[in-house]
Design an enzyme around this catalytic site. Structure first.
Site, PDB file in Angstrom:
ATOM      1  N   SER A 130      -3.650  -0.092   9.105  1.00 40.38           N
ATOM      2  CA  SER A 130      -3.710  -1.370   8.392  1.00 40.38           C
ATOM      3  C   SER A 130      -4.877  -1.487   7.425  1.00 40.38           C
ATOM      4  CB  SER A 130      -3.771  -2.527   9.400  1.00 40.38           C
ATOM      5  OG  SER A 130      -4.885  -2.372  10.250  1.00 40.38           O
TER       6      SER A 130
ATOM      7  N   CYS B 232      -9.775 -18.705  13.464  1.00 41.34           N
ATOM      8  CA  CYS B 232     -10.513 -17.684  14.206  1.00 41.34           C
ATOM      9  C   CYS B 232     -11.835 -17.350  13.519  1.00 41.34           C
ATOM     10  CB  CYS B 232      -9.667 -16.429  14.406  1.00 41.34           C
ATOM     11  SG  CYS B 232      -9.044 -15.685  12.886  1.00 41.34           S
TER      12      CYS B 232
ATOM     13  N   CYS C 155       4.841 -11.489  17.875  1.00 40.08           N
ATOM     14  CA  CYS C 155       6.172 -11.000  18.194  1.00 40.08           C
ATOM     15  C   CYS C 155       6.977 -10.980  16.903  1.00 40.08           C
ATOM     16  CB  CYS C 155       6.851 -11.905  19.219  1.00 40.08           C
ATOM     17  SG  CYS C 155       6.000 -11.992  20.809  1.00 40.08           S
TER      18      CYS C 155
ATOM     19  N   ASP D 294     -12.507  -1.298   7.586  1.00 39.69           N
ATOM     20  CA  ASP D 294     -11.633  -1.712   8.681  1.00 39.69           C
ATOM     21  C   ASP D 294     -11.241  -3.166   8.462  1.00 39.69           C
ATOM     22  OD1 ASP D 294     -10.126  -1.521  10.937  1.00 39.69           O
ATOM     23  OD2 ASP D 294     -11.780  -1.217  12.330  1.00 39.69           O
ATOM     24  N   ASP D 295     -10.205  -3.615   9.178  1.00 38.08           N
ATOM     25  CA  ASP D 295      -9.698  -4.966   8.955  1.00 38.08           C
ATOM     26  C   ASP D 295     -10.409  -6.023   9.776  1.00 38.08           C
ATOM     27  OD1 ASP D 295      -8.161  -5.103  11.617  1.00 38.08           O
ATOM     28  OD2 ASP D 295      -7.279  -3.358  10.656  1.00 38.08           O
TER      29      ASP D 295
ATOM     30  N   GLY E 155       5.394  -5.929  18.168  1.00 41.62           N
ATOM     31  CA  GLY E 155       5.470  -6.001  19.620  1.00 41.62           C
ATOM     32  C   GLY E 155       6.121  -4.763  20.187  1.00 41.62           C
TER      33      GLY E 155
ATOM     34  N   ASN F  24       8.633 -16.553  18.055  1.00 39.04           N
ATOM     35  CA  ASN F  24       7.378 -15.935  17.650  1.00 39.04           C
ATOM     36  C   ASN F  24       6.343 -17.039  17.541  1.00 39.04           C
ATOM     37  OD1 ASN F  24       5.289 -14.430  16.534  1.00 39.04           O
ATOM     38  ND2 ASN F  24       6.095 -14.586  14.460  1.00 39.04           N
ATOM     39  N   GLY F  25       5.238 -16.898  18.284  1.00 41.53           N
ATOM     40  CA  GLY F  25       4.185 -17.900  18.239  1.00 41.53           C
ATOM     41  C   GLY F  25       3.738 -18.306  19.623  1.00 41.53           C
TER      42      GLY F  25
ATOM     43  N   CYS G 177      -4.285 -20.570   7.863  1.00 45.06           N
ATOM     44  CA  CYS G 177      -5.050 -20.840   9.076  1.00 45.06           C
ATOM     45  C   CYS G 177      -6.189 -19.841   9.146  1.00 45.06           C
ATOM     46  CB  CYS G 177      -4.168 -20.710  10.323  1.00 45.06           C
ATOM     47  SG  CYS G 177      -5.081 -20.986  11.862  1.00 45.06           S
TER      48      CYS G 177
ATOM     49  N   CYS H 177      -7.696 -17.395  19.177  1.00 47.44           N
ATOM     50  CA  CYS H 177      -6.495 -17.953  18.570  1.00 47.44           C
ATOM     51  C   CYS H 177      -5.597 -18.521  19.660  1.00 47.44           C
ATOM     52  CB  CYS H 177      -5.745 -16.869  17.801  1.00 47.44           C
ATOM     53  SG  CYS H 177      -4.162 -17.423  17.128  1.00 47.44           S
TER      54      CYS H 177
ATOM     55  N   CYS I 260      -1.028 -18.022   9.103  1.00 47.56           N
ATOM     56  CA  CYS I 260      -2.096 -17.197   9.664  1.00 47.56           C
ATOM     57  C   CYS I 260      -2.630 -16.202   8.638  1.00 47.56           C
ATOM     58  CB  CYS I 260      -1.561 -16.455  10.880  1.00 47.56           C
ATOM     59  SG  CYS I 260      -2.705 -15.250  11.584  1.00 47.56           S
TER      60      CYS I 260
ATOM     61  N   TYR J  59      -3.909  -7.990   8.564  1.00 47.62           N
ATOM     62  CA  TYR J  59      -3.664  -6.985   9.590  1.00 47.62           C
ATOM     63  C   TYR J  59      -2.226  -6.883  10.088  1.00 47.62           C
ATOM     64  CZ  TYR J  59      -3.627  -4.755  14.166  1.00 47.62           C
ATOM     65  OH  TYR J  59      -3.311  -3.962  15.218  1.00 47.62           O
TER      66      TYR J  59
END
Length: 470
Positions: free
Chosen positions: A293, A450, A12, A355-356, A38, A112-113, A447, A392, A246, A252
């Site tokens: 991206s 993932c 977000c 690609d990302d 978002g 956000n989070g 972080c 995540c 993150c 991305y």
């Protein structure tokens, strides 16, 4: 990659401004610049110093905030939000900011989070008599604030922040001040800027650029900023913990013109592409990126490899967010409505497609198929992130472990499933080096859960129950 098609969705975006005569308009333009974070809903709360007014709705910023709506949002300060649903469902009641009224005054929140202990806290509060109006974990903080027992709002907020865990960037507003808080690990990006005598905070620095504000600094992990007519004050509600922003923000999520901790996102992505060219040297005729991206990484790969970059894929920007797909067969062709191969570029060529990330693999397979149908002799897929093997819990919709193709398939098996002639993911070490953060931590202050499964916070049973479930 196209997030809504491949299962990797943005978090977000939040914004706040204190002390500007056109606060609502400033917030509108800032939210528009954060729209990529978002698209499900958006809202703005304004204050004139005596009361809080809100308007929010489902849809894009330009759809929700008409000129008529904006003319009614007057005040010297405002906070805003663009939402992608993570914890909690979609629906009007979950659109933020959330506004709460009581005899002691009003309170607005934008978040956000994602909180990893939200369900536990909510259960305890409900047993104690609290009634929740939304399914959003954001509402948990409001209840903790009001039940803190502290007299001053600043101490109420501090008490509440100490009880929550996970990823959070909050902007909180009352009639006479705005408070900003970032989680102790700094998992989410959050920055501070100034425009004249007004202070602003935003999820990304691109929001400052669009309104002409001057960047001051990043908000620090565990920091609480108190902003009012007297100025700005910084305090801390948490002890120092290892930094863990993150990594996908660089790869991305963030806009390429944003800076995160002093690193330009476009430049970081170009370095990721250059690192890929070193780790995955491929004999080919053209390099192309999946819009939008991955373009920066594709340019970096082309520069480092000496293979020309070409626009082999074109994004259709006129497929609306609310496009109604009438059948399952057409729904499965969603990629073709969003992307088109440029036959004149790829026909008869050996193509490197940058690609990302790969989440489920379905979109990658369809893009590879499109390129080959357009005449590409070979399609070599290179990915500027390591394989996403773990979900995540901090605000990104990366599905469950079972739905992540890399959690149960080798790179060679993924290559076969997507139909590529070769497939290479950047190494975790190469990714960290390319992004360019300087930190003594082994993960360079990012972080990478993932990719590695090493989460920076404690995980609660209500989070882990989704680890292996669809």
């Amino acid at each position: 990659m196209l997030a809504e098609l491949k299962g990797l969705n943005e978090e977000c975006g939040i914004f706040g401004v204190w002390g500007h005569q056109d606060a609502a308009s400033i917030t509108y333009y800032a939210l528009h610049s954060l729209q990529h974070r978002g698209q499900e809903g958006t809202g703005i709360v304004v204050t004139d110093g005596t009361k809080l007014d809100i308007f929010k709705g489902e849809g894009l910023v330009t759809e929700v905030f008409t000129s008529e709506v904006m003319s009614k949002l007057s005040g010297k300060s405002a906070i805003g939000h663009v939402r992608y649903a993570t914890a909690g469902g979609s629906g009007y009641e979950n659109v933020q900011p959330l506004l709460f009224n009581s005899e002691s005054g009003s309170l607005a929140l934008a978040h956000n989070g994602n909180l990893v202990n939200a369900k536990l806290i909510k259960s305890i509060l409900e047993q104690q008599g609290s009634i929740f109006q939304t399914s959003s974990d954001t509402e948990v903080l409001a209840h903790l604030i009001r039940r803190s027992g502290e007299r001053r709002i600043k101490e109420q907020v501090k008490s509440a922040l100490k009880q929550i865990e996970g990823a959070f960037a909050y902007v909180i507003m009352t009639e006479n001040e705005m408070m900003v808080a970032l989680d102790p690990h700094g998992l989410r990006p959050l920055s501070l800027a100034r425009l004249g005598d007004a202070y602003m905070v935003a999820s990304e620095t691109c929001a400052f650029d669009v309104v002409g504000a001057e960047f001051i600094r990043d908000v620090l992990p565990g920091e609480l900023l108190i902003i009012n007519d007297e100025g700005i004050k910084s305090e801390f509600f948490s002890e120092n913990k290892p930094s863990a922003i993150c990594a996908m923000e660089y790869i991305y999520f963030s806009r390429p013109d944003s800076n995160i901790h002093g690193i330009n996102v476009h430049s970081a992505r170009k370095r990721l592409g250059k690192k890929l060219a070193i780790e995955a040297p491929i004999v080919a005729d053209v390099v192309t990126g999946v819009p939008d991206s991955s373009i920066s990484a594709a340019i970096g790969y082309a520069e480092a490899s000496g293979i020309p970059y070409e626009m082999g894929l074109v994004k259709n920007r006129y497929v609306g967010r609310t496009f109604i797909q009438p059948s399952q067969s057409l729904r499965e062709q969603g990629v073709k409505m969003k992307l088109s191969p440029v036959r004149g570029v790829v026909e008869g060529k050996r193509v490197i497609m940058v690609d990302d990330s790969i989440v489920r693999g379905t979109t990658s397979r369809r893009i590879v198929t499109m390129l080959k149908d357009a005449g590409a002799l070979e399609v070599h897929v290179v990915i500027s992130s390591p394989p996403i093997k773990n979900p995540c819990f901090y605000g990104i919709d990366t599905s469950t472990k079972e739905e992540l193709i890399a959690s149960s398939n080798s790179v060679e098996e993924i290559r076969e499933l997507i139909g590529a002639d070769s497939l290479t993911f950047i190494s975790t070490e190469g990714m960290l080096e390319a992004i360019g953060r300087i930190d003594t931590d082994k993960n360079c202050g990012q972080c990478v859960a993932c990719f590695t499964g090493e989460y920076p916070t404690e995980l609660y049973p209500e989070s882990l129950q989704y680890y292996y479930q669809k």
